[in-house]
Design an enzyme around this catalytic site. Structure first.
Site, PDB file in Angstrom:
ATOM      1  N   GLY A  70       0.825  -1.206   0.000  1.00 17.82           N
ATOM      2  CA  GLY A  70       0.000   0.000   0.000  1.00 17.82           C
ATOM      3  C   GLY A  70       0.861   1.258   0.000  1.00 17.82           C
ATOM      4  O   GLY A  70       0.548   2.236  -0.688  1.00 17.82           O
ATOM      5  N   THR A  71       1.933   1.218   0.761  1.00 17.07           N
ATOM      6  CA  THR A  71       2.809   2.397   0.857  1.00 17.07           C
ATOM      7  C   THR A  71       3.340   2.789  -0.526  1.00 17.07           C
ATOM      8  O   THR A  71       3.355   3.979  -0.885  1.00 17.07           O
ATOM      9  CB  THR A  71       3.998   2.086   1.800  1.00 17.07           C
ATOM     10  OG1 THR A  71       3.471   1.697   3.065  1.00 17.07           O
ATOM     11  CG2 THR A  71       4.918   3.272   1.961  1.00 17.07           C
ATOM     12  N   ASN A 149      -6.534   4.104  10.303  1.00 13.52           N
ATOM     13  CA  ASN A 149      -6.040   2.826  10.828  1.00 13.52           C
ATOM     14  C   ASN A 149      -5.910   2.811  12.346  1.00 13.52           C
ATOM     15  O   ASN A 149      -5.930   1.759  12.962  1.00 13.52           O
ATOM     16  CB  ASN A 149      -4.691   2.487  10.207  1.00 13.52           C
ATOM     17  CG  ASN A 149      -3.732   3.647  10.262  1.00 13.52           C
ATOM     18  OD1 ASN A 149      -3.996   4.705   9.682  1.00 13.52           O
ATOM     19  ND2 ASN A 149      -2.641   3.490  10.981  1.00 13.52           N
ATOM     20  N   GLN A 177      -7.300   0.444   4.588  1.00 15.83           N
ATOM     21  CA  GLN A 177      -8.048  -0.201   5.675  1.00 15.83           C
ATOM     22  C   GLN A 177      -9.473  -0.581   5.275  1.00 15.83           C
ATOM     23  O   GLN A 177     -10.148  -1.269   6.041  1.00 15.83           O
ATOM     24  CB  GLN A 177      -8.083   0.704   6.923  1.00 15.83           C
ATOM     25  CG  GLN A 177      -6.748   0.816   7.643  1.00 15.83           C
ATOM     26  CD  GLN A 177      -6.291  -0.491   8.312  1.00 15.83           C
ATOM     27  OE1 GLN A 177      -7.077  -1.398   8.562  1.00 15.83           O
ATOM     28  NE2 GLN A 177      -4.996  -0.595   8.581  1.00 15.83           N
ATOM     29  N   SER A 197      -4.034  -3.228  -0.251  1.00 25.79           N
ATOM     30  CA  SER A 197      -2.864  -3.957   0.252  1.00 25.79           C
ATOM     31  C   SER A 197      -3.350  -5.312   0.734  1.00 25.79           C
ATOM     32  O   SER A 197      -4.149  -5.404   1.673  1.00 25.79           O
ATOM     33  CB  SER A 197      -2.222  -3.160   1.396  1.00 25.79           C
ATOM     34  OG  SER A 197      -1.146  -3.888   1.921  1.00 25.79           O
ATOM     35  N   THR A 235      10.260  -7.491 -11.992  1.00 29.40           N
ATOM     36  CA  THR A 235       9.544  -8.746 -12.207  1.00 29.40           C
ATOM     37  C   THR A 235       8.424  -8.881 -11.181  1.00 29.40           C
ATOM     38  O   THR A 235       8.622  -8.648  -9.988  1.00 29.40           O
ATOM     39  CB  THR A 235      10.527  -9.946 -12.092  1.00 29.40           C
ATOM     40  OG1 THR A 235      11.541  -9.744 -13.070  1.00 29.40           O
ATOM     41  CG2 THR A 235       9.823 -11.269 -12.326  1.00 29.40           C
ATOM     42  N   CYS A 327       1.273  12.304  23.226  1.00 29.38           N
ATOM     43  CA  CYS A 327       2.630  12.682  23.621  1.00 29.38           C
ATOM     44  C   CYS A 327       2.704  12.977  25.121  1.00 29.38           C
ATOM     45  O   CYS A 327       1.905  13.726  25.652  1.00 29.38           O
ATOM     46  CB  CYS A 327       2.997  13.916  22.828  1.00 29.38           C
ATOM     47  SG  CYS A 327       4.561  14.584  23.263  1.00 29.38           S
TER      48      CYS A 327
HETATM   49  N1  PLP Z   1      -2.306   3.190   4.704  1.00 27.39           N
HETATM   50  C1  PLP Z   1      -2.964   2.762   5.788  1.00 27.39           C
HETATM   51  C2  PLP Z   1      -4.209   3.470   6.207  1.00 27.39           C
HETATM   52  C3  PLP Z   1      -2.496   1.663   6.511  1.00 27.39           C
HETATM   53  O1  PLP Z   1      -3.156   1.251   7.590  1.00 27.39           O
HETATM   54  C4  PLP Z   1      -1.309   1.022   6.076  1.00 27.39           C
HETATM   55  C5  PLP Z   1      -0.754  -0.097   6.840  1.00 27.39           C
HETATM   56  O2  PLP Z   1      -0.935  -0.214   8.049  1.00 27.39           O
HETATM   57  C6  PLP Z   1      -0.679   1.504   4.927  1.00 27.39           C
HETATM   58  C7  PLP Z   1      -1.195   2.579   4.265  1.00 27.39           C
HETATM   59  C8  PLP Z   1       0.559   0.842   4.410  1.00 27.39           C
HETATM   60  O3  PLP Z   1       0.254  -0.371   3.791  1.00 27.39           O
HETATM   61  P1  PLP Z   1       1.409  -1.436   3.531  1.00 27.39           P
HETATM   62  O4  PLP Z   1       1.673  -2.119   4.814  1.00 27.39           O
HETATM   63  O5  PLP Z   1       0.827  -2.369   2.513  1.00 27.39           O
HETATM   64  O6  PLP Z   1       2.568  -0.695   2.994  1.00 27.39           O
END
Ligand code: PLP
Length: 381
Positions: A70-71, A149, A177, A197, A235, A327
Site C-alpha cells: 500500500g505504501t 487505521n 483499511q 494492500s 519482475t 505525547c
Molecule cells: N495506509 C494505511 C491506512 C495503513 O493502515 C497502512 C498499513 O498499516 C498503509 C497505508 C501501508 O500499507 P502497507 O503495509 O501495505 O505498505
C-alpha cells in the site's frame, strides 16, 4: 486462550488464498515477461488477477497497477501526480497514515505547498475548509484516507470526491483499511486513485495495487523494465498477485456476513468495556457505527499507573493488540493521530482490530483480562 486482535496491522492468510498461490510457488515459475509457454502461463495468471480486481471495484483492467504494498501505491499516486501534472499545492490531514503523511511532507520539501485540513476533536474532517482551500487552489493534489487505521474514523470520500471534482483537483484516497471490507465502486466514487494492500484482507504480505483512473497519466515511481505497461518496473510478485486477487474475491463474496459478525464483536466489546471499566472512552467516532470502520476499536482508558504496562500485560496474557498514546514528553513522540486529536496523554490507548476469525469468547476474554488489571489497584483519577 491466545488471541489476535491486531488485524489492522496485518491479517492471517486465508487457507483458500494459500491454495490459490501454491501452484505459483511450486510449479508455475516462469517469468511473466518471457514469451515462451512457461512465461505465458504465468502472464495469463497475472492478467486474470487484474481482471478479477478490476471487476470487483468496477474498474477497467488497465486501471489496475500492481505494487509491492500500500505504501508504494500511495507514493506512486502522490509523486506521480505532482510531477506529471506539475501540481504546486497539496491537501492532506494530520490524521493520515505515515505512508501518506510523510510522502506529502517529502513533496513539500521538494517545493509543493502543503495544507492540512481542519478536523474536530473526534477527527471528523471539516469539508467546508476543503472547499475554501480548493476555491483558492483549484489544481491541487488531495490525499484523504477512507478509514483511519488507528481510530477507525470513516471519512465521507463520496462527498470529498464531489468537492474535488468541482474544483478540478486530483483526489487520491488511501483505502488500505477499507479495501476488502467495504465495496468500492469507482464508477460512483469521484476518485482518481484508490489503494489496496493484500495483507489487510487475508492475502499475502508484499503485494498491493493502485487503481489509477483511465486518462490519469502519471510518471512511474520505479524505473527499469517495461512491466505493468511501463508503469511499475520489476519482475512481478506472481504468487502475491494471484493471492491478492483471490483474497479480494473472497472478501467481496463473504463481505455482508463478515461485516455483521465483526460489527457484532465491536458492539459487544464496547458494551462489556463500559460495564467493566469505570471511565472507559472510545477515541474518534467509534461509538457511531455509521462513521466508524467496523474492524477497529480504539479504547481510551482512564489515567492510571497501569497504562504504561498495558500492552505488556495484555501480551503476557496472550492477547496481541496495538498501543498508541498521546505525547507525554519530548522523548515519547506518541501517536501522531492521538496528538492531533489533542487526547489526554495520561490516558491509556489500545487498539483492538478484529477479523472474520475472531469470536465473542475472545472479546470476553480480553475484556476480563483488562478489567482484572484495572481492578488490581484503585484508579488514580
Ligand atoms: N495506509 C494505511 C491506512 C495503513 O493502515 C497502512 C498499513 O498499516 C498503509 C497505508 C501501508 O500499507 P502497507 O503495509 O501495505 O505498505
Amino acid at each position: 486462550m491466545n488471541v489476535y486482535f491486531d488485524n489492522a496491522a496485518t491479517t492471517p492468510l486465508d487457507p483458500e488464498v494459500l491454495d490459490a498461490m501454491l501452484p505459483f510457488l511450486q510449479n508455475h515459475f516462469g517469468n511473466p515477461s518471457s514469451i515462451h509457454g512457461h512465461g505465458r502461463q504465468v502472464r495469463a495468471a497475472i492478467e486474470n488477477a487484474r481482471k478479477t480486481i478490476a471487476h470487483l471495484i468496477n474498474a477497467a483492467p488497465a486501471e489496475i497497477v500492481f505494487t509491492s504494498c500500500g505504501t508504494e501505491a500511495d507514493n506512486y499516486a502522490a509523486f506521480g501526480s505532482v510531477s506529471t501534472l506539475g501540481l504546486t499545492h497539496g491537501i492532506t490531514s494530520a490524521l493520515e497514515h505515515h505512508a501518506v503523511l510523510h510522502t506529502m511532507q517529502a513533496l513539500e520539501k521538494q517545493g509543493m505547498q502543503l495544507s492540512y485540513l481542519r478536523h474536530d476533536a473526534q477527527g471528523r474532517l471539516d469539508l467546508a475548509h476543503l472547499e475554501e482551500l480548493l476555491a483558492t487552489h483549484p489544481r491541487t493534489f488531495v490525499s484523504l484516507m477512507h478509514a483511519n487505521n488507528e481510530i477507525g474514523n470513516l471519512n465521507d470520500i463520496a462527498a470529498i470526491g464531489d468537492i474535488c471534482a468541482q474544483h478540478n483537483a486530483v483526489f487520491h484516497t488511501d483505502t488500505v483499511q477499507t479495501m476488502g471490507h467495504y465495496k468500492h465502486d469507482v464508477q460512483q466514487l469521484k476518485a482518481n486513485f484508490l489503494v489496496g494492500s493484500a495483507h489487510k484482507f487475508h492475502g499475502p504480505k508484499g503485494v498491493g495495487f493502485l487503481y489509477r483512473r483511465s486518462g490519469q497519466t502519471v510518471n512511474a515511481l520505479i524505473h527499469g523494465g517495461s512491466q505493468e505497461r511501463n508503469q511499475r518496473a520489476g519482475t512481478e510478485n506472481v504468487y502475491g498477485i494471484v493471492g491478492l486477487a483471490k483474497a479480494l474475491e473472497i472478501a467481496y463474496r463473504d463481505m455482508a456476513a463478515h461485516q455483521q459478525h465483526i460489527q457484532g464483536l465491536k458492539d459487544r466489546f464496547m458494551a462489556k468495556l463500559r460495564a467493566e471499566i469505570d471511565g472507559v472512552e472510545f477515541n474518534g467516532t467509534s461509538a457511531e457505527s455509521d462513521q466508524s470502520l467496523y474492524t477497529v476499536l480504539s479504547v481510551s482508558l482512564p489515567p492510571s499507573d497501569l497504562n504504561e504496562m498495558l500492552l505488556f500485560n495484555l501480551d503476557i496474557n496472550h492477547i496481541s493488540c496495538s498501543g498508541g498514546s498521546a505525547c507525554t514528553s519530548g522523548a515519547n513522540a506518541g501517536s501522531h493521530v492521538l496528538n492531533a486529536l489533542g487526547c489526554d496523554p495520561n490516558r491509556g490507548t489500545i487498539r483492538f482490530s478484529m477479523s472474520k476469525y475472531n469470536t465473542a469468547e475472545e472479546v470476553d476474554y480480553a475484556v476480563t483480562q483488562l478489567a482484572k488489571m484495572y481492578r488490581k489497584e484503585p484508579l488514580k483519577v
